[in-house]
Design an enzyme around this catalytic site. Structure first.
Site, PDB file in Angstrom:
ATOM      1  N   HIS A 459     -20.973  71.840 107.891  1.00  0.00           N
ATOM      2  CA  HIS A 459     -20.624  70.820 108.881  1.00  0.00           C
ATOM      3  C   HIS A 459     -20.998  69.422 108.415  1.00  0.00           C
ATOM      4  O   HIS A 459     -20.203  68.475 108.500  1.00  0.00           O
ATOM      5  CB  HIS A 459     -21.316  71.136 110.211  1.00  0.00           C
ATOM      6  CG  HIS A 459     -21.096  70.067 111.251  1.00  0.00           C
ATOM      7  ND1 HIS A 459     -21.983  69.018 111.415  1.00  0.00           N
ATOM      8  CD2 HIS A 459     -20.086  69.854 112.127  1.00  0.00           C
ATOM      9  CE1 HIS A 459     -21.529  68.226 112.369  1.00  0.00           C
ATOM     10  NE2 HIS A 459     -20.381  68.701 112.808  1.00  0.00           N
ATOM     11  N   ARG A 549     -17.005  67.286  73.993  1.00  0.00           N
ATOM     12  CA  ARG A 549     -17.932  67.822  72.993  1.00  0.00           C
ATOM     13  C   ARG A 549     -18.586  69.121  73.453  1.00  0.00           C
ATOM     14  O   ARG A 549     -19.144  69.191  74.548  1.00  0.00           O
ATOM     15  CB  ARG A 549     -19.010  66.780  72.687  1.00  0.00           C
ATOM     16  CG  ARG A 549     -18.447  65.510  72.082  1.00  0.00           C
ATOM     17  CD  ARG A 549     -19.538  64.483  71.805  1.00  0.00           C
ATOM     18  NE  ARG A 549     -20.145  63.997  73.042  1.00  0.00           N
ATOM     19  CZ  ARG A 549     -21.439  64.127  73.337  1.00  0.00           C
ATOM     20  NH1 ARG A 549     -22.252  64.727  72.495  1.00  0.00           N
ATOM     21  NH2 ARG A 549     -21.916  63.652  74.470  1.00  0.00           N
ATOM     22  N   ARG A 617     -14.125  69.005  70.527  1.00  0.00           N
ATOM     23  CA  ARG A 617     -14.806  69.125  69.238  1.00  0.00           C
ATOM     24  C   ARG A 617     -15.786  70.280  69.290  1.00  0.00           C
ATOM     25  O   ARG A 617     -16.643  70.344  70.167  1.00  0.00           O
ATOM     26  CB  ARG A 617     -15.556  67.823  68.916  1.00  0.00           C
ATOM     27  CG  ARG A 617     -16.122  67.801  67.502  1.00  0.00           C
ATOM     28  CD  ARG A 617     -16.818  66.491  67.233  1.00  0.00           C
ATOM     29  NE  ARG A 617     -18.081  66.393  67.952  1.00  0.00           N
ATOM     30  CZ  ARG A 617     -18.807  65.270  68.024  1.00  0.00           C
ATOM     31  NH1 ARG A 617     -18.362  64.160  67.459  1.00  0.00           N
ATOM     32  NH2 ARG A 617     -19.941  65.255  68.674  1.00  0.00           N
ATOM     33  N   GLU A 719     -14.488  61.543  59.364  1.00  0.00           N
ATOM     34  CA  GLU A 719     -15.766  60.838  59.487  1.00  0.00           C
ATOM     35  C   GLU A 719     -16.520  60.793  58.154  1.00  0.00           C
ATOM     36  O   GLU A 719     -17.646  60.291  58.089  1.00  0.00           O
ATOM     37  CB  GLU A 719     -16.628  61.501  60.566  1.00  0.00           C
ATOM     38  CG  GLU A 719     -16.772  62.999  60.386  1.00  0.00           C
ATOM     39  CD  GLU A 719     -17.324  63.707  61.615  1.00  0.00           C
ATOM     40  OE1 GLU A 719     -17.932  63.048  62.472  1.00  0.00           O
ATOM     41  OE2 GLU A 719     -17.138  64.931  61.708  1.00  0.00           O
ATOM     42  N   GLY A 740     -13.805  59.493  63.580  1.00  0.00           N
ATOM     43  CA  GLY A 740     -15.129  59.337  64.173  1.00  0.00           C
ATOM     44  C   GLY A 740     -15.778  58.116  63.566  1.00  0.00           C
ATOM     45  O   GLY A 740     -16.404  58.193  62.498  1.00  0.00           O
ATOM     46  N   SER A 741     -15.613  56.980  64.230  1.00  0.00           N
ATOM     47  CA  SER A 741     -16.002  55.714  63.605  1.00  0.00           C
ATOM     48  C   SER A 741     -17.510  55.590  63.400  1.00  0.00           C
ATOM     49  O   SER A 741     -17.947  54.866  62.496  1.00  0.00           O
ATOM     50  CB  SER A 741     -15.488  54.529  64.431  1.00  0.00           C
ATOM     51  OG  SER A 741     -15.986  54.577  65.749  1.00  0.00           O
ATOM     52  N   ASN A 742     -18.309  56.297  64.174  1.00  0.00           N
ATOM     53  CA  ASN A 742     -19.759  56.192  63.991  1.00  0.00           C
ATOM     54  C   ASN A 742     -20.192  56.770  62.652  1.00  0.00           C
ATOM     55  O   ASN A 742     -20.854  56.102  61.844  1.00  0.00           O
ATOM     56  CB  ASN A 742     -20.493  56.921  65.124  1.00  0.00           C
ATOM     57  CG  ASN A 742     -20.351  56.211  66.460  1.00  0.00           C
ATOM     58  OD1 ASN A 742     -19.917  55.060  66.494  1.00  0.00           O
ATOM     59  ND2 ASN A 742     -20.706  56.873  67.533  1.00  0.00           N
ATOM     60  N   ASP A 743     -19.825  58.036  62.386  1.00  0.00           N
ATOM     61  CA  ASP A 743     -20.218  58.655  61.119  1.00  0.00           C
ATOM     62  C   ASP A 743     -19.487  58.034  59.939  1.00  0.00           C
ATOM     63  O   ASP A 743     -20.050  57.885  58.842  1.00  0.00           O
ATOM     64  CB  ASP A 743     -19.967  60.167  61.162  1.00  0.00           C
ATOM     65  CG  ASP A 743     -21.146  60.923  61.770  1.00  0.00           C
ATOM     66  OD1 ASP A 743     -22.192  60.285  62.022  1.00  0.00           O
ATOM     67  OD2 ASP A 743     -21.020  62.143  62.001  1.00  0.00           O
ATOM     68  N   CYS A 790     -11.812  58.509  68.170  1.00  0.00           N
ATOM     69  CA  CYS A 790     -12.639  58.899  69.322  1.00  0.00           C
ATOM     70  C   CYS A 790     -14.037  58.294  69.230  1.00  0.00           C
ATOM     71  O   CYS A 790     -14.928  58.675  69.973  1.00  0.00           O
ATOM     72  CB  CYS A 790     -12.725  60.414  69.441  1.00  0.00           C
ATOM     73  SG  CYS A 790     -13.466  61.228  68.006  1.00  0.00           S
TER      74      CYS A 790
END
Length: 835
Positions: A459, A549, A617, A719, A740-743, A790
């Site tokens: 309720h 992920r 991934r 990556e 994967g632009s970070n790695d 990504c």
């Protein structure tokens, strides 16, 4: 126990002047005759029983019968005079007027012909069901013989059905009374009389006044329906829409033991199950989520106890089991689809439904006992997206199930008894054990609501949604932890878990117009980590998911190392073993826990964006991160530099890990083959060579995941510089790339992105990194392969997003809070005008 039969002469009349009508004589067009609830039952009996939906038989007293009773006794003038000085803002005034109105009706006898019509119909219903002789065996021996003389009197539910209820924009839920396990002619007549009086409960008077309904334009019908023996089994509520986010493609089923009133009233925390409707209707089994409720009590018949029903404790072992089986969950969800489709067709507009169901413990059959339009999400506009977001933080005082997605704050007010409602002040946070319709006059004044008990269909949850108030239900000990006068912030804007913070935490409301957004050539995808936020995020316009992920689901929902589950009996740490045993208590085979949880997490995200692509991934924990999972230390090596060590693809085919990777494959296959969510595209991370990619595909094929079969595509993360250098060869192994632009940045610049000493050098906009990106896009497109990104860069830097679009990248996958602003930036770059 002696009760008097009456002559079986059916009451003859036209529908307009009938005192009773059987459910099969009425349909949804007859709300003015028998109210929304009874009209809906008649509609389902006529139209949906042929489609396989079970609905118990019964009959209804009509609105004409109620008005006949009122006119014969001259009650309307007396009631009008009584309400001439009504003030619903004054609780004592409201109580006094409600009590006098109910007494006036209860002290006025029914006309003889109305009693006769109800009695005759009830006896005909008894004949249909051959009574309830099985009840007699439960009585003391001294009472059994007398009971069996009258066993032809079947048990019925007697429910109120007002002519203004169950409308698409006003539910009137719980405003009038319901009586369960009613027996005998006199019992039915008394219950009907009480239902008539309940048209003037305090909550009904207040609700009608707020909604602008004339008290004397509303009439009351009473439904008399054969009871389903769910006191011996289970019951619950289901919605054909997600009640929190308005996501249309999921059915929510709740279940608890015993009669359904406890679920409706929020007296128990029920099990919750989510089912994906589109693939369910394609004959798949897409149960996206199953959450175990505490189910501490159940309502059963009080045979021989002087009452109609009573609550008893649920035995401890049963509390830790699901109240219904998977095939029953799916059957109920299919009925929800059938009911929703029918009412949408009848109303010529999409009509999500709020449905009560029950399982008969004697026969094992499922039944629908009520269905009404859902009144909150169905009324919301899609033109504006509003997001609530905390701007600070504080200590979390208590947690529970979030209702809605808003934030509210104020001084807490603990109220444990309905007699203390007049203590509540407008703008306070209502904190209580549970609510029922008697609480509604103060609920509308609350800035937020917090309850100890209840699930998402109780309720408190239903009314909070209807009133647009954030609520957290099922907190357990809210009334013991919070104190009256304490300033708190109630946040339902952080996923399915609601949190009560200490103090007034600042927050903002972001409103975004959605109707004039442009369409771009470049696909705008979204990064989605938490499955619990997926239905909500699906309302943000986008082209699918570019990164979901596995690690998030494993770390937050599974928590145990896959090898610890596969080798549970060999675990050396007893405390870890015990913790894993508790996590997996519902599973005889521990690895099934991993597969089940992972499949449901992936499936929920895939369902939220179906049929758009969802790129998931596969696991990419480093060894030190795997070691932090339960049992992980026993199975993980110690590496000097885990960032470039045993991670990603290199694990999947390794003898020391391939069985654990097999669990991931099993989960993915379940999502695609059993749930029917073929929009899922697996992606392989940190794949150092094309040969390694082939080994991974071979492992996947062992578990039935063969690239190209059933539309299965497999992508690879880009990556590592080698992914760029050999992009043409990777194109022969995989169907697409996701940068994967970070790695890629850290490995191009040769720095550890986790090191604070070189953090200032980390920049995706570096010319060398951009050259790597340019090359892979060019090579992938030359080979006819999809290529997207990504990583974080396009979310953080508009100029980087423009750079990618100018290179002709196929898609950008962005953080949710960056999707709309980046979409507009991309449209500008492409020269696409806003509509």
């Amino acid at each position: 126990m002696v009760q008097t039969r009456v002559d079986r002469q059916p009451f003859q009349s036209t529908k307009e002047e009938a005192l009773i009508l059987w459910f099969e004589e009425v349909g949804i067009a007859d709300i003015s005759f028998v109210g929304g609830k009874n009209a809906s039952l008649g509609e389902m009996i006529q139209q949906l029983i042929p489609k396989g939906v079970n609905v118990p038989a019964g009959f209804a007293t009509t609105a004409y019968a109620y008005r006949y009773f009122v006119e014969q006794a001259g009650l309307q003038d007396k009631l009008r005079q009584l309400f001439s000085d009504l003030d619903i803002e004054d609780m004592s005034n409201l109580r006094q007027h409600g009590k006098q109105a109910r007494a006036l009706i209860l002290n006025t006898p029914f006309p003889r012909e109305l009693e006769q019509a109800i009695a005759q119909a009830y006896i005909q219903l008894c004949d249909r069901y051959n009574g309830t002789a099985e009840l007699c065996d439960r009585l003391p021996e001294s009472e059994q013989e007398e009971c069996k003389q009258y066993s032809s009197y079947t048990d019925v539910a007697v429910r109120s059905s007002a002519t203004a209820e169950d409308l698409p924009d006003a539910s009137f839920a719980g405003q009038q009374e319901t009586y369960l396990n009613v027996h005998g002619v006199r019992g039915v007549l008394d219950a009907c009389h009480k239902c008539f009086a309940s048209l003037f409960t305090d909550r009904a008077i207040s609700y009608r006044t707020i909604k602008g309904f004339d008290h004397f334009e509303v009439a009351l019908s009473v439904g008399i329906q054969k009871m389903v023996r769910s006191d011996l089994a289970s019951s619950g509520v289901m919605f054909s829409i997600d009640t929190e986010t308005g996501f249309k493609n999921a059915a929510l089923v709740t279940a608890a033991y015993g009669l359904g009133e406890n679920v409706v009233q929020g007296a128990v925390n029920p099990d919750e199950y989510f089912v994906f409707k589109p693939t369910l209707q394609q004959s798949y089994q897409p149960i996206l989520e199953k959450r175990l409720g505490s189910k501490e009590i159940k309502m059963i018949y009080d045979v021989g106890g002087g009452k109609l029903t009573k609550n008893v404790p649920v035995p401890e072992p049963e509390r830790h089991k699901y109240a219904i089986a998977d095939d029953e969950i799916l059957a109920l969800a299919k009925w929800a689809c059938i009911i929703e489709d029918h009412y949408s067709e009848v109303r010529d507009t999409y009509t999500p439904m709020d449905i009560e169901w029950a399982k008969d413990g004697l026969t094992g059959e499922l039944f629908i006992v009520q269905a009404r339009p859902e009144t909150v999400q169905s009324q919301k506009s899609d033109a504006v997206l509003r997001n609530y977001k905390l701007q600070g933080t504080s200590d979390i005082l208590i947690r529970g199930r979030a209702v809605g997605e808003k934030i509210g704050q104020g001084r807490a007010r603990i109220i444990l008894n309905v007699h203390n409602l007049d203590e509540f002040q407008a703008g306070e946070v209502l904190v209580t054990n549970k609510t029922d319709p008697d609480w509604e006059p103060i609920m509308k004044k609350a800035s937020a609501i917090v309850t100890n008990q209840g699930g998402r269909t109780c309720h408190a949850a239903i009314i909070a949604r209807e009133m647009g108030i954030p609520a957290i239900v099922g907190c357990g000990k809210a009334t013991g932890i919070l104190t009256t006068g304490r300033e708190v912030t109630v946040s339902c804007a952080e996923g399915e878990e609601g949190r009560v913070y200490d103090g007034l935490v600042p927050f903002e409301i972001q409103a975004t117009e959605l109707k004039n957004l442009p369409r771009t050539r470049t696909q705008i995808l979204m990064n989605v980590g938490n499955p619990e936020e997926a239905f909500s995020l699906a309302s943000i316009p986008c082209d699918g998911v570019g990164l979901a992920r596995f690690e998030f689901i494993i770390a937050n929902h599974i928590k145990a190392h896959p090898l610890a589950l596969l080798h549970f009996d060999e675990l050396e740490d007893e405390s870890v073993k015990q913790e894993i045993a508790q996590l997996t208590a519902l599973y005889d085979h521990k690895p099934d826990f991993f597969v089940d949880k992972l499949a449901r997490g992936i499936g929920t995200i895939a369902a939220a964006f179906y049929p758009k692509p969802v790129i998931v991934r596969m696991s990419d924990f480093k060894s030190n991160e795997y070691a932090n999972l339960l049992g992980g230390k026993q199975f993980e090596p110690t590496e000097e530099n885990p960032m470039i060590g045993w991670r990603g693809a290199s694990r999947y085919y390794d003898e020391n890990y391939r069985d654990a990777y097999g669990l991931e494959c099993k989960a993915l296959k379940r999502v695609r083959d059993e749930m029917g969510l073929t929009n899922v595209i697996p992606m392989i991370p940190f794949c150092r060579t094309p040969a390694e990619g082939r080994k991974v595909l071979a492992e996947m094929a062992k578990y039935g995941l063969k690239r190209g079969e059933n539309g299965l595509q497999v992508y690879v993360m880009c990556e590592i510089p080698n992914n760029v250098i050999l992009a043409d060869r990777y194109s022969e192994v995989f169907d697409g790339f996701s940068i994967g632009s970070n790695d890629l940045t850290q490995l191009t610049l040769g720095l550890d992105r986790d090191s604070a000493l070189v953090a200032q050098l980390f920049d995706e906009r570096d010319e060398g990194v951009k050259e790597m990106v340019r090359q892979v896009i060019t090579k992938a497109k030359a080979k006819g392969r999809k290529v997207g990104i990504c990583g974080q860069a396009p979310s953080d830097y508009p100029e980087f997003a423009r750079f990618l679009v100018e290179l002709g990248i196929d898609s950008l996958s962005l953080n949710p809070d960056s999707v709309l602003k980046t979409l507009l930036e991309v449209a500008k770059t492409e020269g696409v005008a806003t509509k």
